[in-house]
Design a protein around this motif. Structure first.
Motif, PDB file in Angstrom:
ATOM      1  N   ASP A   1       0.798  -1.221   0.000  1.00  0.00           N
ATOM      2  CA  ASP A   1       0.000   0.000   0.000  1.00  0.00           C
ATOM      3  C   ASP A   1       0.841   1.287   0.000  1.00  0.00           C
ATOM      4  O   ASP A   1       0.579   2.201   0.784  1.00  0.00           O
ATOM      5  N   VAL A   2       1.837   1.324  -0.877  1.00  0.00           N
ATOM      6  CA  VAL A   2       2.688   2.522  -0.945  1.00  0.00           C
ATOM      7  C   VAL A   2       2.252   3.406  -2.114  1.00  0.00           C
ATOM      8  O   VAL A   2       2.201   2.956  -3.254  1.00  0.00           O
ATOM      9  N   SER A   3       1.938   4.645  -1.796  1.00  0.00           N
ATOM     10  CA  SER A   3       1.649   5.632  -2.838  1.00  0.00           C
ATOM     11  C   SER A   3       2.658   6.765  -2.716  1.00  0.00           C
ATOM     12  O   SER A   3       2.852   7.310  -1.630  1.00  0.00           O
ATOM     13  N   LEU A   4       3.307   7.053  -3.823  1.00  0.00           N
ATOM     14  CA  LEU A   4       4.245   8.178  -3.836  1.00  0.00           C
ATOM     15  C   LEU A   4       4.518   8.555  -5.273  1.00  0.00           C
ATOM     16  O   LEU A   4       4.214   7.800  -6.196  1.00  0.00           O
ATOM     17  N   GLN A   5       5.050   9.741  -5.470  1.00  0.00           N
ATOM     18  CA  GLN A   5       5.463  10.127  -6.819  1.00  0.00           C
ATOM     19  C   GLN A   5       6.754  10.912  -6.767  1.00  0.00           C
ATOM     20  O   GLN A   5       7.043  11.596  -5.788  1.00  0.00           O
TER      21      GLN A   5
END
Ligand SMILES: Nc1ncnc2c1ncn2[C@@H]1O[C@H](COP(=O)(O)OP(=O)(O)OP(=O)(O)O)[C@@H](O)[C@H]1O
Length: 248
Positions: free
Chosen positions: A26-30
């Motif tokens: 569940d990793v969200s990054l940009q």
């Protein structure tokens, strides 16, 4: 700078499982052009796995990844070298990269180790070797640079210099950088966005926001957030209406 055009890689609720075990989930990054995103977290918290997801190394990930560039430089955490073999820096640079002498020179100049070009790799100091690894990774002017613990084997002063160099690379090449670091102290000085991992994203935000976050404090201890006092501007006075300083 915050437009979608600048996004080099974006993880949407990404995760990776192996043998029925989540390595990270569940990793969200940009990561955007010209920005430094730093992953911090304890040992085994999924930092390297997240970097490998961003690199597209793992297939069958959960969630999704959007990659808008193929011009990627990578400094892995572990690298196997037979130190008994004589290998000059310039030979090492072309082992894995198809680059010419001009590209080697430009990269070595940017990282400040041009003088080591003909030196044997086995004779370099820890800091010099990390700079050579950085040189190799930037030799093709990547748009995205992934650095997995690039200050290994480097003393405290050397670490500060290396983080300054990473910032300089980001500014000079206008590349986005995904940086993995254990080193909370110095990382605070050269990062735009911090993602704190512990198998999942515990918290994320600006370095200041993360250091104040209670989950971060639980993971790293109260002392860890005190390091911020070094960097935060201590406003110990007030301004009068005419702008003069009134001491508190
Ligand atoms: N190929 C693999 N197969 C099975 N488990 C793995 C594999 N690679 C990593 N792991 C496990 O996944 C978890 C996350 O590992 P990862 O290397 O991503 O953590 P890390 O935060 O980078 O750790 P460190 O700070 O120690 O380098 C750990 O429990 C690790 O043992």
């Amino acid at each position: 700078m915050n437009s979608d055009n600048n996004i080099l890689v974006k993880l949407n609720n990404a995760g990776f499982r192996q043998n029925n075990k989540w390595l990270v989930e569940d990793v969200s990054l940009q990561v955007e052009k010209g920005k430094i995103v730093t992953l911090i977290g304890p040992n085994g918290s999924g930092k390297s796995t997240t970097a490998k997801i961003a690199l597209g190394i793992y297939k069958n990930i959960e969630g999704s990844i959007e990659k808008n560039t193929n011009k990627i430089g990578y400094v892995p955490q572990k690298i196997s070298i037979d130190w008994t073999l004589p290998l000059r820096v310039k030979d090492f640079m072309v082992l894995t990269e198809n680059i010419n002498d001009d590209q080697i020179n430009e990269a070595l100049l940017l990282t400040g180790v041009m003088h080591l070009k003909n030196k044997n790799l086995g004779n370099l100091s820890g800091g010099e070797f990390q700079r050579v690894l950085l040189s190799r990774a930037i030799s093709k002017k990547p748009e995205l640079l992934v650095l997995d613990e690039p200050v290994q084997g480097v003393d405290y002063t050397g670490e500060i210099a290396l983080y300054a160099l990473i910032k300089k690379i980001s500014d000079t090449l206008n590349c986005g950088i995904l940086l993995i670091s254990h080193d909370l102290h110095t990382v605070m000085t050269a990062t735009d966005h911090v993602v704190c991992l512990n198998g999942h994203v515990c918290c994320s935000g600006s370095p200041t926001d993360v250091a104040k976050n209670s989950e971060y404090k639980t993971l790293f201890g109260e002392q860890a957030s005190q390091i911020l006092s070094v960097y935060e501007h201590k406003h110990d006075h007030e301004h009068s209406d005419e702008g003069r300083i009134k001491k508190n």
